[in-house]
Scaffold this active site. Structure first.
Site, PDB file in Angstrom:
ATOM      1  N   THR A 183     -29.110 -20.678   5.661  1.00 52.66           N
ATOM      2  CA  THR A 183     -28.607 -21.858   4.956  1.00 52.66           C
ATOM      3  C   THR A 183     -29.659 -22.911   5.452  1.00 52.66           C
ATOM      4  O   THR A 183     -29.901 -23.072   6.577  1.00 52.66           O
ATOM      5  CB  THR A 183     -27.240 -22.056   5.004  1.00 52.66           C
ATOM      6  OG1 THR A 183     -26.951 -22.340   6.291  1.00 52.66           O
ATOM      7  CG2 THR A 183     -26.585 -21.045   4.465  1.00 52.66           C
ATOM      8  N   GLU A 240     -25.810 -17.680  -0.242  1.00 51.05           N
ATOM      9  CA  GLU A 240     -25.021 -16.493  -0.129  1.00 51.05           C
ATOM     10  C   GLU A 240     -24.720 -15.530  -1.250  1.00 51.05           C
ATOM     11  O   GLU A 240     -24.002 -14.674  -1.180  1.00 51.05           O
ATOM     12  CB  GLU A 240     -23.581 -16.981   0.279  1.00 51.05           C
ATOM     13  CG  GLU A 240     -23.454 -17.838   1.669  1.00 51.05           C
ATOM     14  CD  GLU A 240     -23.745 -19.489   1.578  1.00 51.05           C
ATOM     15  OE1 GLU A 240     -23.500 -20.153   2.481  1.00 51.05           O
ATOM     16  OE2 GLU A 240     -24.620 -19.724   0.571  1.00 51.05           O
TER      17      GLU A 240
END
Length: 537
Positions: free
Chosen positions: A182, A327
């Protein structure tokens, strides 16, 4: 039924058997365009797998890539995972500290790096604890002068490798294939591991008619970088479906993107709103023929309605907004229009396009707040949770897993509502919601309203402390070219907002800025905005 594994080796075989003459059009430098048929791409992919295996790559080895969108990076997308190893696509826009962190945390052993990015990595090399080999991806077969050991030229390695390398036939579909981290705004980035099965099913989803509808006739240009959530899965799916690919190479230059769309008859392209705002500006200044485009897909942050309207009305290009995250591989939803919307007005169509859209088949979503699951009324807000076969179920070796993954669901941290027709609408991130006098205000709704004003180029809204109301919204605006930042403009924008929201939603003030700070993937960096503005007062 037969238990045939879902893995990426089948994509390679399919491309080689059915689409040997289809092209990968790859820009690697200012004046260098490669036109590589899939037949040659598969041979080069086998050579890469052979070369990396000779350097010690084996099942489970982490191989990092540090590069732009080009054919060599695409070869790594398959040459690494199809052997059972794992490709870690490093976000080149992370801070040096975060780049070193993710490479060390993933324990990458081999690092593929673009020639023009190598000096950047060379400076970080002393901090990289696990990297044993550096391979420079470029057109030259010569290795630049460097003090680093074990540095190789990509093309020289391929010259000495075999194009008959056989990928294993017994690769389990749950084998890890790729990794992305991320883009952290606070703390260290979090790692997500993608399996072969997840990528294959995500690729199928991209081919659905009510998704992106990818097919063999398409000419696909992923502008979203290949180091950001697998370029939204487009490179994988394009090989699977036999689509022509246009890979725009180093940098993201609006005029180059427009030229490639016109010259190569691109039919579908995808990227973040900041890119399309810049492309629209370049197109308005020097129009190209965009008639080949059947869709622009946009995600990463909210798309201004003015941007959507400009492409849909002025250039007749459908502009589809999507939602996903690292994700989720990333596709969760797309603002496709259903048959019940055939007769809606253009204004209503733009409103629908600006939503995050219909959830993809195969996924489940729910929106929950302190009272449980919220009704589908387009008003009641809660946190969006997602589950499905291409959704991660943990972060890689990270204690923060328990914060996001609970009871078989990924809790996204995004605040959303669901319309009565089943369209997802994000209203904020949990950390960006503004609580004023005990009531919630959506910064995203305020931003979209500001950016719908013709004088506004970009706008972000943040919460600032307030003695009486706890927090109040503050508008941060970058004006369009030719507009003047003054009290009259501020008054005009505030009056414009008053016509759209309850009085207590309207920002107390608007400040004008030259630029709004952004994350490495083009999202507004509100944490930095808050830091700058609150510290300056």
């Amino acid at each position: 039924m037969m238990q045939t594994p879902l893995n990426l080796t089948s994509f390679i075989r399919r491309a080689e058997q059915f689409f040997p003459e289809k092209l990968i059009i790859s820009r690697t430098a200012a004046d260098t365009i490669h036109r590589i048929p899939y037949r040659e791409f598969v041979k080069r992919t086998r050579k890469l797998a052979d070369a990396l295996t000779k350097l010690g790559m084996q099942h489970g080895t982490k191989v990092a890539s540090f590069g732009w969108n080009h054919h060599r990076h695409l070869e790594a997308y398959f040459g690494v995972p199809c052997t059972g190893a794992i490709l870690h696509m490093v976000n080149i826009r992370l801070s040096p500290e975060h780049i070193a962190y993710v490479i060390n945390h993933a324990e990458d052993e081999i690092l593929l790096v673009d020639d023009n990015l190598f000096p950047h990595l060379e400076r970080l090399a002393p901090l990289l604890k696990t990297v044993k080999h550096y391979i420079i991806m470029g057109d030259s077969k010569e290795v630049p002068e460097t003090s680093l050991p074990n540095v190789y030229a990509y093309e020289a390695l391929l010259d000495d490798a075999s194009d008959t390398f056989e990928f294993p036939e017994d690769l389990d579909e749950n084998t890890p294939a790729g990794m992305c981290y991320t883009s952290a705004t606070t703390g260290n980035p979090k790692g997500v591991v993608y399996t072969h099965r997840g990528i294959v099913l995500h690729s199928y989803a991209l081919g659905l008619a009510d998704a992106m509808g990818l097919n063999e006739r398409d000419v696909i240009m992923p502008v979203v970088p290949m180091f950001h959530v697998n370029a939204w899965g487009l490179p994988f799916a394009a090989v699977f479906f036999g689509s022509t690919q246009v890979l725009p190479g180093p940098g993201i230059i609006p005029d180059i993107l427009l030229d490639l769309i016109e010259q190569e008859n691109v039919s579908l392209t995808a990227g973040v709103p900041t890119i399309w705002l810049a492309v629209l500006k370049a197109q308005d200044a020097k129009p190209r023929n965009l008639s080949s485009l059947r869709a622009i897909v946009c995600g990463g942050s909210a798309s201004p309605k003015g941007l959507i309207r400009a492409f849909e009305e002025r250039y007749q290009v459908p502009f589809i907004v999507g939602y996903g995250m690292t994700e989720t591989s990333p596709l969760v939803s797309l603002s496709v229009l259903t048959s019940g919307m055939d007769d809606v007005t253009m204004d209503e169509k733009i409103d629908i396009r600006a939503l995050q859209g219909l959830v993809m088949p195969g996924l489940d979503v729910k929106i929950v707040n302190e009272n449980g699951e919220v009704p589908w009324d387009g008003k009641t807000m809660g946190e969006l949770a997602v589950r499905g076969p291409w959704i991660a179920d943990e972060y890689y070796k990270d204690d923060r897993t328990s914060e996001a993954f609970r009871d078989g669901w990924l809790y996204t941290g995004d605040i959303a509502v669901m319309t009565e027709f089943g369209y997802l609408k994000l209203t904020d991130r949990t950390k960006d919601l503004i609580k004023s006098g005990g009531e919630w205000i959506s910064s995203v709704d305020l931003e979209n309203a500001l950016m719908s004003h013709d004088a506004v180029f970009e706008a972000a809204v943040i919460a600032v402390p307030h003695e009486k109301w706890q927090e109040r919204p503050l508008g941060c605006v970058v004006l369009a070219d030719g507009q003047e930042a003054n009290e009259a403009m501020k008054a005009e924008l505030l009056e414009y907002m008053k016509g759209q929201f309850a009085k207590w939603w309207v920002p107390d003030d608007i400040i004008f800025m030259e630029e709004i700070p952004k994350t490495s993937v083009g999202k507004f960096l509100k944490a930095e905005l808050r830091k700058q503005l609150i510290e300056s007062t």
